[in-house]
Write a protein that holds these residues in place. Structure first.
Motif, short mmCIF file in Angstrom:
data_model
loop_
_atom_site.label_atom_id
_atom_site.label_comp_id
_atom_site.label_asym_id
_atom_site.label_seq_id
_atom_site.Cartn_x
_atom_site.Cartn_y
_atom_site.Cartn_z
N ASN A 94 0.80 -1.23 0.00
CA ASN A 94 0.00 0.00 0.00
C ASN A 94 0.83 1.28 0.00
O ASN A 94 0.41 2.30 0.54
CB ASN A 94 -0.97 -0.02 1.19
CG ASN A 94 -1.88 -1.23 1.16
OD1 ASN A 94 -2.57 -1.47 0.18
ND2 ASN A 94 -1.85 -2.02 2.22
N CYS A 109 -7.37 -4.94 -1.65
CA CYS A 109 -8.69 -4.53 -2.13
C CYS A 109 -9.63 -5.71 -1.91
O CYS A 109 -9.27 -6.66 -1.22
CB CYS A 109 -8.64 -4.10 -3.60
SG CYS A 109 -7.71 -5.22 -4.68
N THR A 142 -6.00 2.77 2.29
CA THR A 142 -5.82 1.34 2.56
C THR A 142 -4.67 1.10 3.53
O THR A 142 -4.73 0.17 4.34
CB THR A 142 -5.58 0.59 1.23
OG1 THR A 142 -6.61 0.93 0.31
CG2 THR A 142 -5.58 -0.91 1.45
N PHE A 250 -12.14 -1.65 2.11
CA PHE A 250 -11.26 -1.67 0.94
C PHE A 250 -11.98 -1.20 -0.32
O PHE A 250 -13.20 -1.32 -0.45
CB PHE A 250 -10.74 -3.09 0.70
CG PHE A 250 -10.02 -3.68 1.87
CD1 PHE A 250 -8.75 -3.26 2.21
CD2 PHE A 250 -10.62 -4.66 2.65
CE1 PHE A 250 -8.09 -3.79 3.30
CE2 PHE A 250 -9.96 -5.20 3.74
CZ PHE A 250 -8.69 -4.77 4.06
#
Length: 383
Positions: A94, A109, A142, A250
């Motif tokens: 991330n 995700c 995230t 996410f």
């Protein structure tokens, strides 16, 4: 670690109250430090083995973490002294990182079709990072989940409201009351340290493995059997936390892929042991990881699936590529050898023995794939 030299008369009982606070501070400071000693730097650039016959190096799934990339590149140069063809792209969790003309990231995700968290590897030209404001915003959002998940992990161990998770993990691992109490005590002490020092800790160091590392650091004062069982229990709790963590946090995989494609990025789905059913989703990706150190079971099967999918594609349509990921975490190599996770520490950037396995090579040949072809074709897509 400086605290390892302190002797405790009764190892089963651990340090006395007068020593505990000081020891905890020292342990915590060591665990969250991003400073490297001369000895650590020397260890990081010296690989345990040299591979003079490997001339192609594909490394598009590895994590520098807080280790300077130049140390990894020095280690890689020593590992493969005769390399002639290479594609090396870091994929921090991330966080977009550049290396030369290319940049990469591994983003969390979720796939709505499968209702589960997935991960994607994104690779792009370094100049694309300058116009990746939306993607960076998605990554920043995230990135924060890891800190939030750590707090939920600790609360699941400590708080009575989450006791069902501890009971489930204890039943799964056979942990007795003594082990449960020890893990709870460690987690409570760690929570207090985080509360006191969180503003001073580098954000990348706020992650789940702090719990297991803090427990493992108690080895000088606790029996090895206690530490081993405590680590098993903590790992079981962590898996429950991950399982129950809200997917709504996410971005959808399709949203991430759309944004990445807009930047000219390549997209690879990693971790075959978790995500191979996602082949059915027909996402717009460049390829799939069919092997990494955590998964060797489905390699030949996945190569065959990709081969069949490629054969069914229209003439001129972009083929799916076969990838293998070493999934190296460089910070593991900075730890004292006695505190390393042996399996993780054995991983090396660019080392994927499956490429040379006779059975897998046969499957690769039938699919028209090898390491050099994947390097050349994927590099071309990122040009």
């Amino acid at each position: 670690m400086t605290t390892a030299n302190i002797e405790i008369d009764n190892k089963a009982a651990g340090p006395g109250p007068e020593d505990q606070e000081r020891l905890d501070e020292e342990i915590f400071r060591d665990l969250v430090s991003v400073e490297l000693s001369a000895e650590q730097r020397a260890r990081l650039v010296a690989p345990p083995a040299v591979h003079p016959r490997q001339r192609a190096v594909l490394a598009v799934h590895w994590h520098p973490e807080w280790i300077p990339i130049e140390l990894t590149m020095a280690r890689l140069a020593a590992s493969y002294p005769n390399r002639q063809n290479q594609l090396i792209i870091p994929t921090q969790h991330n966080e977009l990182l550049c290396l030369g003309e290319l940049a990469g990231v591994e983003i969390d995700c979720y796939s709505s079709g499968f209702n589960r968290k997935v991960q994607l590897l994104l690779h792009m030209r370094a100049e694309a990072v300058e116009r990746a404001d939306v993607l960076r915003s998605m990554l920043s959002h995230t990135f924060k989940y890891r800190g939030g998940q750590l707090w939920e992990f600790i609360d699941s161990i400590v708080e009575p409201a989450w006791d069902a998770r501890m009971q489930e993990a204890a039943a799964e691992t056979g942990a007795n009351d003594e082990v449960v109490a020890f893990v709870r005590d460690c987690a409570a002490r760690l929570r207090a340290l985080l509360a006191d020092h969180e503003s001073d800790v580098p954000p990348m160091m706020i992650k789940n493995k702090l719990v297991s590392e803090f427990i493992a650091a108690q080895r000088p004062w606790r029996p090895e059997r206690m530490i081993s069982r405590a680590l098993l229990l903590a790992k079981a709790v962590k898996q429950i936390v991950k399982r129950e963590f809200s997917l709504q946090y996410f971005y959808r995989a399709s949203e991430v892929i759309e944004e990445a494609r807009g930047l000219g990025a390549g997209v690879v789905i990693p971790h075959p042991e978790q995500f191979w059913p996602i082949l059915l989703a027909d996402y717009d990706v460049d390829g799939y990881e069919v092997w990494n150190p955590q998964s060797r079971e489905y390699t030949e099967f996945l190569i065959g699936v990709l081969n069949r999918q490629n054969k069914s594609r229209a003439h001129g349509e972009r083929r799916l590529l076969v990838f293998m990921g070493d999934d190296t975490h460089m910070s593991e190599k900075a730890k004292p050898p006695e505190l390393q996770d042996r399996q993780k520490a054995a991983r090396e950037v660019g080392l994927q023995p499956a490429w040379d396995d006779p059975a897998i090579r046969k499957a690769l040949m039938l699919a028209g794939m090898d390491r050099d072809r994947v390097i050349d074709q994927y590099r071309g897509r990122l040009a």
